[in-house]
Design a protein around this motif. Structure first.
Motif, short mmCIF file in Angstrom:
data_model
loop_
_atom_site.label_atom_id
_atom_site.label_comp_id
_atom_site.label_asym_id
_atom_site.label_seq_id
_atom_site.Cartn_x
_atom_site.Cartn_y
_atom_site.Cartn_z
N LEU A 131 16.86 20.28 22.78
CA LEU A 131 17.02 19.69 23.85
C LEU A 131 17.82 20.21 25.04
O LEU A 131 18.93 19.87 24.81
N ASP A 132 17.39 20.90 25.92
CA ASP A 132 18.46 21.79 26.69
C ASP A 132 18.56 21.01 27.96
O ASP A 132 17.92 20.54 28.52
N GLU A 133 19.77 20.96 28.28
CA GLU A 133 20.65 20.15 29.33
C GLU A 133 20.55 18.68 29.19
O GLU A 133 20.79 18.00 30.06
N ILE A 134 20.30 18.30 28.15
CA ILE A 134 20.16 16.78 27.94
C ILE A 134 21.40 15.99 28.23
O ILE A 134 21.30 14.96 28.62
N THR A 135 22.63 16.70 27.85
CA THR A 135 23.82 15.96 28.26
C THR A 135 24.07 16.03 29.57
O THR A 135 24.98 15.03 30.11
N VAL A 136 23.43 16.84 30.45
CA VAL A 136 23.70 16.69 31.83
C VAL A 136 22.85 15.53 32.44
O VAL A 136 23.47 14.89 33.28
N ALA A 137 21.79 15.45 31.97
CA ALA A 137 20.87 14.59 32.29
C ALA A 137 21.68 12.97 32.15
O ALA A 137 21.59 12.21 33.00
N VAL A 138 22.28 12.99 30.88
CA VAL A 138 23.08 11.86 30.64
C VAL A 138 24.21 11.62 31.64
O VAL A 138 24.54 10.36 31.96
N ASP A 139 24.83 12.51 31.86
CA ASP A 139 26.03 12.71 32.69
C ASP A 139 25.81 12.17 34.07
O ASP A 139 26.43 11.53 34.68
N PHE A 140 24.53 12.64 34.63
CA PHE A 140 24.15 12.43 36.05
C PHE A 140 23.43 10.93 35.90
O PHE A 140 22.90 10.42 36.91
#
Ligand code: ATP
Ligand code: MG
Length: 175
Positions: free
Chosen positions: A105-114
């Motif tokens: 799941l690529d960039e999933i943590t950024v989606a959470v952070d935003f």
């Protein structure tokens, strides 16, 4: 060991330095050599990344979500929410359906952070996944709760990046 491949752990590649997505891609390339079934979900990028063609050659399934525009983290647009939620729904679907050995799941943590997707639904993925699915998260600013649940966490720290010297993103290196 848990199963024939000994898969089933949770991995996270996070931090501010370059190499998180490419670490996950390297892992996928290695695993493809053993004929593992792999899927990658891109949470927030639909640019023309080189890996799109490379993954196809390796038989790795890729699902892409996002827009061409940079997301304003303080004021995301409705389409940013929609795309990130579609990506998460796809992850939930693949986890429920089963059949993959590795899911990235690529960039999933950024989606959470935003705040495009709720952390709770991401944590639920860990609870719902089958014992032999290796689940990989990438992205900056990984929430502590995910770090605590993971088995492997690598934080890539930036010492230098040519971007600081004004060098723009390079084909084959950054995309
Ligand atoms: P890569 O995809 O090259 O492995 P990444 O996944 O670690 O990088 P992201 O946080 O996803 O990096 O960043 C998105 C884009 O910014 C990528 O094109 C990446 O190469 C580039 N990038 C990564 N780290 C830096 C940095 N420290 N400074 C400038 N650009 C960066
Ligand atoms: Mg990345």
């Amino acid at each position: 060991m848990k199963n024939k491949h000994s898969l089933g752990l949770v991995q996270i590649y996070t931090g501010g330095g370059k190499g998180k997505t490419t670490a996950a891609l390297g892992l996928a390339m290695r695993a493809a050599g053993h004929n593992f079934k792999i899927a990658i979900i891109h949470f927030m990028k639909i640019w023309n990344y080189g890996e799109i063609k490379s993954l196809r050659k390796l038989g790795i399934d890729l699902f892409r979500y996002g827009t061409k525009d940079l997301i304003d983290s303080k004021n995301p647009s409705p389409v940013d929410f929609e795309q990130a939620n579609k990506a998460l729904s796809k992850a939930e679907e693949l986890i429920e359906k089963g059949g993959y050995d590795i899911l990235i799941l690529d960039e999933i943590t950024v989606a959470v952070d935003f705040n495009l997707i709720p952390l709770k639904r991401v944590v639920d993925l860990l609870d719902k996944k089958s014992d032999n699915l290796e689940l990989v998260f990438t992205g900056r600013k990984c929430p502590q709760e995910l770090i605590e649940r993971a088995d492997l966490v690598s934080v890539i720290h930036e010492i230098k990046h040519p971007f600081q010297k004004g060098l723009k993103a390079r084909k084959g290196i950054e995309f």
